[in-house]
Enzyme design. Structure first.
Site, mmCIF file in Angstrom:
data_model
loop_
_atom_site.group_PDB
_atom_site.id
_atom_site.type_symbol
_atom_site.label_atom_id
_atom_site.label_comp_id
_atom_site.label_asym_id
_atom_site.label_seq_id
_atom_site.Cartn_x
_atom_site.Cartn_y
_atom_site.Cartn_z
ATOM 1 C CG HIS A 133 6.805 2.970 9.709
ATOM 2 N ND1 HIS A 133 7.070 2.036 10.669
ATOM 3 C CD2 HIS A 133 5.900 2.397 8.869
ATOM 4 C CE1 HIS A 133 6.341 0.947 10.434
ATOM 5 N NE2 HIS A 133 5.615 1.137 9.346
ATOM 6 N N GLY A 144 0.841 -1.193 0.000
ATOM 7 C CA GLY A 144 0.000 0.000 0.000
ATOM 8 C C GLY A 144 0.874 1.239 0.000
ATOM 9 C CB ALA A 145 2.205 3.437 1.756
ATOM 10 C CG MET A 146 8.743 1.300 1.408
ATOM 11 S SD MET A 146 8.750 0.029 2.693
ATOM 12 C CE MET A 146 10.166 0.549 3.641
ATOM 13 C CD GLU A 147 8.392 1.533 6.639
ATOM 14 O OE1 GLU A 147 7.503 1.258 5.800
ATOM 15 O OE2 GLU A 147 8.881 0.696 7.399
ATOM 16 C CG ASN A 148 11.072 4.165 0.743
ATOM 17 O OD1 ASN A 148 11.479 3.045 0.978
ATOM 18 N ND2 ASN A 148 10.118 4.405 -0.143
ATOM 19 C CG HIS A 170 1.201 2.607 8.767
ATOM 20 N ND1 HIS A 170 0.738 1.572 9.539
ATOM 21 C CD2 HIS A 170 2.359 2.171 8.221
ATOM 22 C CE1 HIS A 170 1.581 0.561 9.471
ATOM 23 N NE2 HIS A 170 2.579 0.886 8.659
ATOM 24 C CD GLU A 171 3.672 3.588 5.208
ATOM 25 O OE1 GLU A 171 4.751 3.337 5.785
ATOM 26 O OE2 GLU A 171 2.846 2.690 4.903
#
Ligand code: BES
Ligand code: ZN
Length: 994
Positions: free
Chosen positions: A412, A372-376, A408-409
């Protein structure tokens, strides 16, 4: 020299030198190499020519430039390739973990993605990377992760530091594909305490495989295909972009440099440092370098080359940009994200009491994205549906998704990025934490919505379903049990996310939020730019506790019951005596638990309850306790686990149950909204586990004719969905349908009257319940509803440029109209799907197209999922799952999966959650011996191909199927009777329903 080593026969052919005014030099090297395009074989066999480049030293600060000179021609290896493979499991390169004797400090990484397809090589990238590392333990072996990369020329080892020290020569080097290592054997050991650098040049495919450095593409407004180079590193794919020490504890700083065309922009974790231009063969290339990152893990790196535009928020102290396709930005689809990001960042700065650690925050919506998404860190990547929002086209659910995923991201960026788990076995802490506080962040941005309550449905009840199985597993894993990428990927499951979130919410609740954040703050400060194990957090929380409150025992002791053993208890309260007991709750009473627990499946349970309008709390420390306040008179009632803050289910004696059900029927508003949901949800699950009669659980739903709140309705529907799955192919379905319509009709009428022509109600939860009313009414065939849906849909078909359907109701209305429609309705949806201006709209149509009742349309649609020009790879498994959820599509999808398993596995098996939901989705109706034998056969037949991250889901499916078979046998008759009796056949409203 180690067994099986060989030296590549790589040959360098020519070099071209180009200089810029800033004395930037590019050496273009033509290299002879093996080329296996898509999967980029790692064996280095001479094959055909290609171009590689050695980019200039990045000009950004803090780096040590690589020594001049380019790799020379390598002599043939003394031992030719492939001699005697090493005995498995014995050598360091056979183990998946890094030995730890070399520790990186810094990387200079330059990458050049080719976004124009090369006639021979396809899409590819070249790169040059230097890693600077310390030797902590003398060794002759350098192991660096490298996967699907072709290393061009010999890696170069150099000494680093003020005092010169000798540099051993390379004895041999090779790529070891099983464990994804570049293995370098040296003539002499590196010495402890010294620093070195290792430079490699490499080439990789810029494939559409959604992992590592990969390619995404879309068709722009003028009909041209546009290609983007982007990344997805977590958990183990940074090694697909450049050779690196690819473990979360191997934190280092990074200088990233990207080559790209003038028409493209390049972004990465850090702000741009400088941009230079070079000219090569009449082409102009921009070289963008970025500021040096803080110390960080490789899995959080990101770099993207695209033709995207951005929107921004000028009101925030931190620079906030939302990137997306130009057209999406022009249509303001990034505005909502830009508006909420600043608020949420500020919220987390306060909550954590630590400032946002980076100078900027970029977020980007990608047309192709697996998760869904990525917290880079500093450059968060999203699926388009998780970031872009259009007030006229997107639903309230889409909007909530955007704000919660962002929260959420962003959570992180501190918890996970600034402070990182040492190893993936503690993934639950990272994902569980973000999954809990995402509700707090979203609540800050949308305080009117009441989103915090939704954790009960979306996480607690969701994960109870799997955590109540004997095949569940504890939150926490041993470090030594998690080694391979497949094992790591499998950790991204509902247990890590939803159980993690649930038990952390429980912890925050019994500690009080003040103490929770106090401990959290000291934890974050102590471990900034460093790594932790989950116990570190509990220790910091303990320190916060010591200063102010008393607990029955330590935080670590209490929490170990919830993290080290699987499952959760059912708390039984006997209000005739005040006795409270606990027992491991197993959904299937016949299942046997083979996994031992050192706590014998008992928990330390925070008990809360409400009696006579007053709330109270205590601890249950053992298997039994008498609480005198819980002893009741015949007419009194109590309800325990207020707002379901505790991770457990509750059972009572029959008198209290009877009183609660009566209360629902007479004065349901005397009970908190969440506990109304809980009474139904616990009843249904207690019935599944044989603590109560199934009919007693069904009795709790009778009051729904008066219920207008979303959360109880949704809990009831989630549980009744099981009855639908078990019975929608049987004679029970007729009476069930009537009952469902009887219950939902008042709700449907309520919303029909509340708004004009199905416009939006005001409150967030009402909007959701309006959707429920229409979905259930249309889904169970309420004529009024079907006609309403058809009328809307046909109006749209008549005028495709003007969709008259209320946005929140689109999914239900499309589904109903396509279900009652024919080829024309389906084909119209397909056309609109292809032309959709926003991904949320495409997704609504994509799920609705699975609603058709025409077998041939469903089969055609299934086959579209194998063709990525029709259905994007990221959407393939969820499309198959939607088709399987249709009672007619179920068997088609199952046959399709069986027939194409190898292909599906190879295409999508590497990923994480979507793959297990595929297995769950296609098997969820299984409830006959015949289906069980098919499933067992499927398992044996495909053992050699494997099930990857779906392995556990397959075991769960087997267990669920067995339980379903028993449940249907035991309950079918009684349930049919109950539905028949519960329908008031004299109800005139009901007679006119169909
Ligand atoms: N770190 C994950 C993304 C991820 C998942 C990477 C699996 C690799 C494998 C990210 O923080 C995440 O959890 N994303 C969720 C959304 C979130 C709101 C629960 C997702 O992708 O669904
Ligand atoms: Zn996450």
């Amino acid at each position: 020299m180690g067994k099986g080593f060989y030296i590549s026969k790589a040959v360098l052919l020519t070099g071209v030198v180009l200089a810029t005014a800033a004395a930037v030099t590019i050496i273009a090297l033509a290299v002879v190499y093996a080329q296996e395009k898509a999967n980029n074989s790692e064996a280095q066999q001479p094959d055909r020519p290609g171009i590689s480049t050695e980019p200039p030293a990045p000009g950004s600060p803090g780096t040590e430039p690589p020594a001049p000179g380019s790799p020379g021609t390598e002599p043939p290896a003394p031992g030719s390739p492939g001699t005697e493979p090493p005995a498995p499991g014995t050598e360091p390169w056979d183990r998946y973990r890094l030995p730890g004797d070399l520790v990186p400090d810094h990387y200079d990484v330059t990458l050049w993605p080719r976004l124009d397809e090369d006639p021979v090589k396809g899409y590819y990238f070249t790169g040059n990377s230097t890693v600077y590392f310390r030797c902590e333990q003398a060794t002759k072996l350098i192991l660096v992760h490298s996967h699907k990369l072709k290393v061009l020329g010999e890696p170069e080892l150099r000494a680093v530091g003020a005092s010169p020290h000798p540099v051993p020569t390379l004895d041999s080097w090779r790529l070891h594909s099983k464990t994804q290592f570049l293995v370098i054997v040296l003539s002499n050991p590196l010495s402890k305490g010294n620093r070195y650098s290792l430079q490699t040049q490499f080439e990789g495919a810029l494939a559409d495989d959604l992992s590592g450095f990969y390619r995404s593409q879309y068709v722009n407004e003028t009909g041209h295909v546009r290609v983007i180079a982007t990344t997805q590193m977590q958990p183990t794919d940074a090694r697909k972009a450049f050779p690196c020490f690819d473990e979360p504890a191997m934190k280092a700083t990074f200088n990233i440099t990207l080559y790209h065309k003038e028409e493209h922009s390049a972004i990465s974790n850090m702000p741009e440092y400088e941009r230079t231009t070079i000219h090569d063969n009449g082409m102009t290339w921009i070289i963008t370098s970025f500021e040096k990152t803080p110390k960080m893990s490789t899995y959080l790196l990101a770099f993207i080359v695209s033709d995207f535009a951005y929107d921004y928020d000028s009101t925030s102290d931190t620079e906030i940009r939302i990137w997306a396709r130009k057209q999406a930005i022009e249509e303001d689809q990034g505005k909502y994200a830009a508006n909420v990001t600043g608020k949420i960042l500020k919220f987390f700065e306060n909550y954590y009491n630590v400032s946002y650690p980076l100078p900027k925050s970029d977020q980007i919506a990608l047309p192709d994205f697996n998760a869904g998404a990525m917290e880079n860190w500093g450059l968060i990547t999203y699926r388009e549906t998780a970031l872009l929002y259009d007030r006229n086209l997107s639903s309230i659910g889409n909007k909530e998704r955007v704000v919660t995923v962002i929260a959420h991201e962003l959570a992180h960026q501190w918890f996970g990025n600034l402070v990182t788990i040492k190893w993936w076995n503690d993934l639950w802490l990272n994902e569980g934490f973000a999954s809990y506080v995402e509700y707090l962040g979203a609540d800050e941005a949308e305080p009117e919505w009441g989103v915090k309550d939704l954790i009960v449905l979306d996480d607690i009840y969701r994960v109870f379903a799997v955590d109540a199985l004997a095949s569940s597993h504890p939150l926490s894993s041993e470090e030594t049990d998690i080694n391979t990428p497949a094992q790591i990927n499998e950790l991204f499951d509902a247990i890590s996310y939803s159980k993690g979130a649930s038990v952390l919410r429980m912890l925050s609740d019994f500690l009080t939020e003040t103490i929770f954040v106090k401990g959290l703050n000291t934890y974050l400060r102590q471990f900034s730019y460093d790594n932790t194990i989950y116990k570190d957090l509990f220790e910091h929380l303990q320190k916060a506790v010591n200063a102010s409150i008393t607990l029955p025992t330590t935080v670590g002791e209490i929490m170990s019951r919830w993290t080290l053993q699987m499952g959760f208890p059912v708390i039984t309260i006997d209000t005739t005596t005040g006795t409270v007991t606990q027992k491991h709750f197993l959904l299937d009473p016949n299942s046997t638990v083979t996994r031992p627990s050192k706590f014998n499946y008992t928990w330390i349970v925070p008990i809360t309850w409400m009696k006579g309008g007053i709330e109270n709390s205590t601890w249950l420390l053992d298997s039994q306790k008498t609480i005198l306040e819980m002893k009741l008179d015949e007419k009194e009632w109590l309800v325990a686990n207020i707002n379901v803050t505790g991770y457990y289910r509750v059972n009572y004696d029959e008198t209290n149950w009877k009183n609660l059900v009566n209360l629902l029927l007479t004065n349901h508003e005397d009970l908190p909204v969440i506990n109304r949901a809980q009474i139904m949800a616990d009843s249904f699950n207690l019935a599944r586990a044989k603590y109560r009669e199934t009919t007693a659980a069904l009795d709790t739903t009778k009051y729904l004719v008066k219920e207008l709140e979303y959360i109880p309705w949704q809990a009831a529907l989630d549980n009744l969905a099981y009855f639908e799955l078990m019975f929608d192919r049987t004679e029970v379905f007729g009476p069930m349908k009537k009952y469902m319509l009887q219950q939902v009709t008042p709700l449907y009428k309520h919303f029909e009257n509340l708004t004009k022509n199905w416009t939006q109600p005001d409150s967030h939860m009402d909007q959701y319940n309006q959707i429920n009313a229409v979905r259930v009414a249309c889904g169970y065939g309420l004529k009024d509803c079907e006609v309403m849906a058809q009328t809307f849909y046909w109006k749209w078909m008549a005028n495709p440029n003007d969709n008259p359907i209320p946005v929140n109701l689109k999914t239900s209305i499309y589904c109903s109209a396509i279900a009652s429609g024919d080829e024309a309705e389906w084909n119209f949806a397909w056309k609109m799907f292809q032309n959709a201006k926003i991904a949320t709209e495409a997704d609504k149509l994509r799920s609705a197209m699975a609603c058709t009742r025409h077998t041939w349309l469903l089969n055609r649609y299934l086959h579209y999922t194998l063709d990525s020009t029709k259905i994007r790879k990221q959407d393939a498994t969820s499309t198959i799952t939607s088709i399987a959820s249709n009672v007619i599509g179920q068997s088609l999808a199952w046959n399709f999966i069986r027939a194409n398993w190898k292909f599906i596995f190879e295409q999508y098996g590497g990923g994480s959650f979507s793959f297990s939901s595929l297995i769950k989705g296609v098997t969820q109706r299984f409830s006959t011996e015949f289906e069980l034998s098919q499933l067992e056969q499927f398992k044996t037949e495909n053992e050699d191909v494997g099930f990857g991250s779906g392995t556990r889901a397959l075991e769960q499916a087997l267990e669920s199927t067995k339980a379903n078979i028993r449940w249907v046998n035991e309950n079918k008759e009684a349930v049919q009777h109950w539905f028949l009796n519960a329908v008031n056949s004299t109800n005139p409203a009901l007679n006119s329903l169909w």
